[in-house]
Scaffold this active site. Structure first.
Site, PDB file in Angstrom:
ATOM      1  N   ASP A 125      30.866  27.803  36.108  1.00  0.00           N
ATOM      2  CA  ASP A 125      31.827  27.690  34.688  1.00  0.00           C
ATOM      3  C   ASP A 125      31.624  26.364  34.011  1.00  0.00           C
ATOM      4  OD1 ASP A 125      32.820  30.142  35.054  1.00  0.00           O
ATOM      5  OD2 ASP A 125      34.641  29.539  36.402  1.00  0.00           O
ATOM      6  N   SER A 171      41.448  30.691  39.171  1.00  0.00           N
ATOM      7  CA  SER A 171      41.029  31.752  40.172  1.00  0.00           C
ATOM      8  C   SER A 171      42.114  31.883  41.172  1.00  0.00           C
ATOM      9  CB  SER A 171      39.739  31.306  40.640  1.00  0.00           C
ATOM     10  OG  SER A 171      38.666  31.312  40.121  1.00  0.00           O
TER      11      SER A 171
HETATM   12  C1  S3P Z   1      35.713  33.783  39.322  1.00  0.00           C
HETATM   13  C2  S3P Z   1      34.411  34.021  39.486  1.00  0.00           C
HETATM   14  C3  S3P Z   1      33.262  33.367  38.669  1.00  0.00           C
HETATM   15  C4  S3P Z   1      33.606  32.503  37.404  1.00  0.00           C
HETATM   16  C5  S3P Z   1      35.234  33.014  36.857  1.00  0.00           C
HETATM   17  C6  S3P Z   1      36.253  32.915  37.870  1.00  0.00           C
HETATM   18  C7  S3P Z   1      36.883  33.936  40.063  1.00  0.00           C
HETATM   19  O1  S3P Z   1      32.792  34.695  38.021  1.00  0.00           O
HETATM   20  O2  S3P Z   1      32.901  32.347  36.467  1.00  0.00           O
HETATM   21  O3  S3P Z   1      35.594  31.872  35.992  1.00  0.00           O
HETATM   22  O4  S3P Z   1      38.053  33.741  39.849  1.00  0.00           O
HETATM   23  O5  S3P Z   1      36.397  34.873  40.919  1.00  0.00           O
HETATM   24  P1  S3P Z   1      31.733  35.599  38.384  1.00  0.00           P
HETATM   25  O6  S3P Z   1      32.063  36.182  39.887  1.00  0.00           O
HETATM   26  O7  S3P Z   1      31.388  36.537  37.685  1.00  0.00           O
HETATM   27  O8  S3P Z   1      30.541  34.540  39.010  1.00  0.00           O
END
Ligand code: S3P
Length: 436
Positions: A319, A26
């Site tokens: 996750d 992220s």
């Molecule tokens: C993320 C947000 C999450 C997560 C993804 C990474 C991000 O998704 O599941 O692996 O970097 O903002 P969602 O925003 O769909 O919950």
């Protein structure tokens, strides 16, 4: 197309050692994006050299941003300013990355040029109306397929208006897409979430000099601001560490130390869940890495008990459910997961994939629309389809360490999207895991 790759996992030795976990996915996506938009040169250390984040970097190169790679985990980004991106030729390929596509949708909707975002087979099935909806309310024009899936055909040159967006889903990607569009919109943009999600966009925009107000569940910024280049140190990815946290917790005799893992509270729900189950996880050498709390995690084997996972912890471990399901299968008694319907629209339907896979290995799992009850007990061998989902593949590699027979895991190439070198590191720690 080449044949799909598989792993064979079987019982290894207790896990030992100090393990270096790669950079946070992220944070790495956002670091490249914001550095590209900044005025000046930014250096990123600890960048995740995975396929997802490489796709994002490649897209910014196509948008006219010079990015140097002095070493695998470093990037030097020559920012072009918020108004300096160039119209790309051809489609922009986000690969497997939902974060890449959704954040880019917000950013590209505000540019004076048209663009098209495409993804791989899994990303091409994922819902995009959750971002195109609020972006259209701001004045953006984005076409999707009829069922709201990619490609995203973005018509540039639309003036955007700030909005007060009350998001129906707890999603950092949705929040971030709206905030990035908001940087280019007239007036103020705010996002209110049903449950606070990871706040990397807010923290990092602030580090790049943007005046942004935020508190858990809410963020607000004014359009028309510029970003100032800054250096970013990316912490180790908690979601990658999670597989080793669970593995060391369930393989008798294990003790590992995971170095300098990012412990942003919006990410660490798995620690709460595992501690409820009786895990022995200690945080040592606490510090800060690029403005994020980090610590070494010392994880020792413990006999886990099943638990009811509190629903309010679900977004903080969104996750980590594939790994948690394996911990639950190894625990004594039942583990109950609910309020986790979002898992059905990740890289795969993770509730379905985990429930089906564990049942194949002889574990009793009762699936519900938004969760499952996992009955801990013996784990057997079998053949698992990871559905091309990196986290499903890694979860079953752990399950294999406890299984009475071999676990064959098909379609594992996408592990490289988030955790290149997972198998090499796993073997060095004690896993029995080989290419089929
Ligand atoms: C993320 C947000 C999450 C997560 C993804 C990474 C991000 O998704 O599941 O692996 O970097 O903002 P969602 O925003 O769909 O919950």
């Amino acid at each position: 197309m080449s044949a799909k790759q598989s792993w064979i996992a079987s019982q290894g030795t207790p896990l030992q050692g100090t393990l270096a976990i790669p950079g946070d996915k992220s944070v790495s996506h956002r670091a490249v994006m914001f550095a590209a938009l900044a005025d000046g040169v930014s250096r990123i250390d600890g960048f995740l050299e995975g396929e997802d984040t490489r796709s994002t970097a490649a897209i910014f190169s196509r948008l006219g941003v010079r990015i140097e790679t002095p070493s695998a985990s470093q990037r030097i980004v020559h920012g072009v300013g918020v108004d300096g991106l160039r119209a790309p030729e051809g489609e922009l390929d986000c690969g497997n990355a939902g974060t890449g596509m959704r954040l880019l949708a917000g950013l590209l909707a505000a540019q004076p040029f048209d663009s098209v975002l495409v993804g791989d087979e899994s990303l091409s099935r994922r819902p995009m109306r959750r971002v195109t909806g609020p972006l259209s309310q701001m004045g953006a024009r984005i076409d999707t397929e009829e069922d709201g899936t990619p490609p995203l055909r973005i018509h540039g040159g639309q003036p955007l208006q700030g909005i007060d967006f009350v998001s129906p889903v707890a999603s950092a990607q949705v929040k971030s897409a709206v905030l990035l569009a908001g940087l280019y919109a007239q007036g103020e943009t705010s996002v209110t979430e049903p449950h606070p999600t990871r706040d990397y966009t807010e923290r990092m925009l602030s580090a790049f000099g943007v005046d942004i107000e935020f508190s858990p569940g809410r963020a607000r910024l004014r359009g028309g601001q510029r970003l100032r280049a800054t250096d970013i140190a990316v912490p180790a990815d908690f979601s990658s560490a999670a597989f080793y946290i669970v593995a060391a917790s369930i393989i008798p005799g294990s003790e590992v130390v995971l170095r300098a893992v990012g412990l942003n509270p919006r990410r660490t729900g798995l620690l709460t869940a595992l501690r409820l189950m009786g895990a022995d996880i200690r945080e040592e050498n606490p510090g800060e890495h690029g403005g994020e709390p980090v610590a070494d995690l010392r994880v020792r084997y413990a006999a886990l008990r099943g638990a009811v996972i509190p629903e309010d912890v679900v977004p903080d471990m969104i996750d980590e459910f594939p790994a948690l399901f394996v911990a639950a299968a190894a625990a004594q008694g039942q583990t109950v997961v609910s309020g986790a319907a979002e898992l059905r629209v990740k890289e795969s339907d993770r509730l379905g994939a985990m429930a089906h896979g564990l049942r194949t290995l002889g574990v009793t799992v009762n699936e519900t629309p938004d969760g499952a009850t996992i009955h801990g007990g013996a784990i057997g061998g079998g053949r698992i389809d990871s559905h091309g989902d990196h986290r499903i593949a890694m979860a079953f590699a752990i399950a294999g360490q406890l299984a009475s027979g071999e676990v064959v895991i098909d379609d594992i190439a996408n592990v490289a999207t988030s955790f290149p070198g997972f198998d090499t590191l796993a073997r060095s720690a004690g896993f029995a895991l080989r290419a089929a």
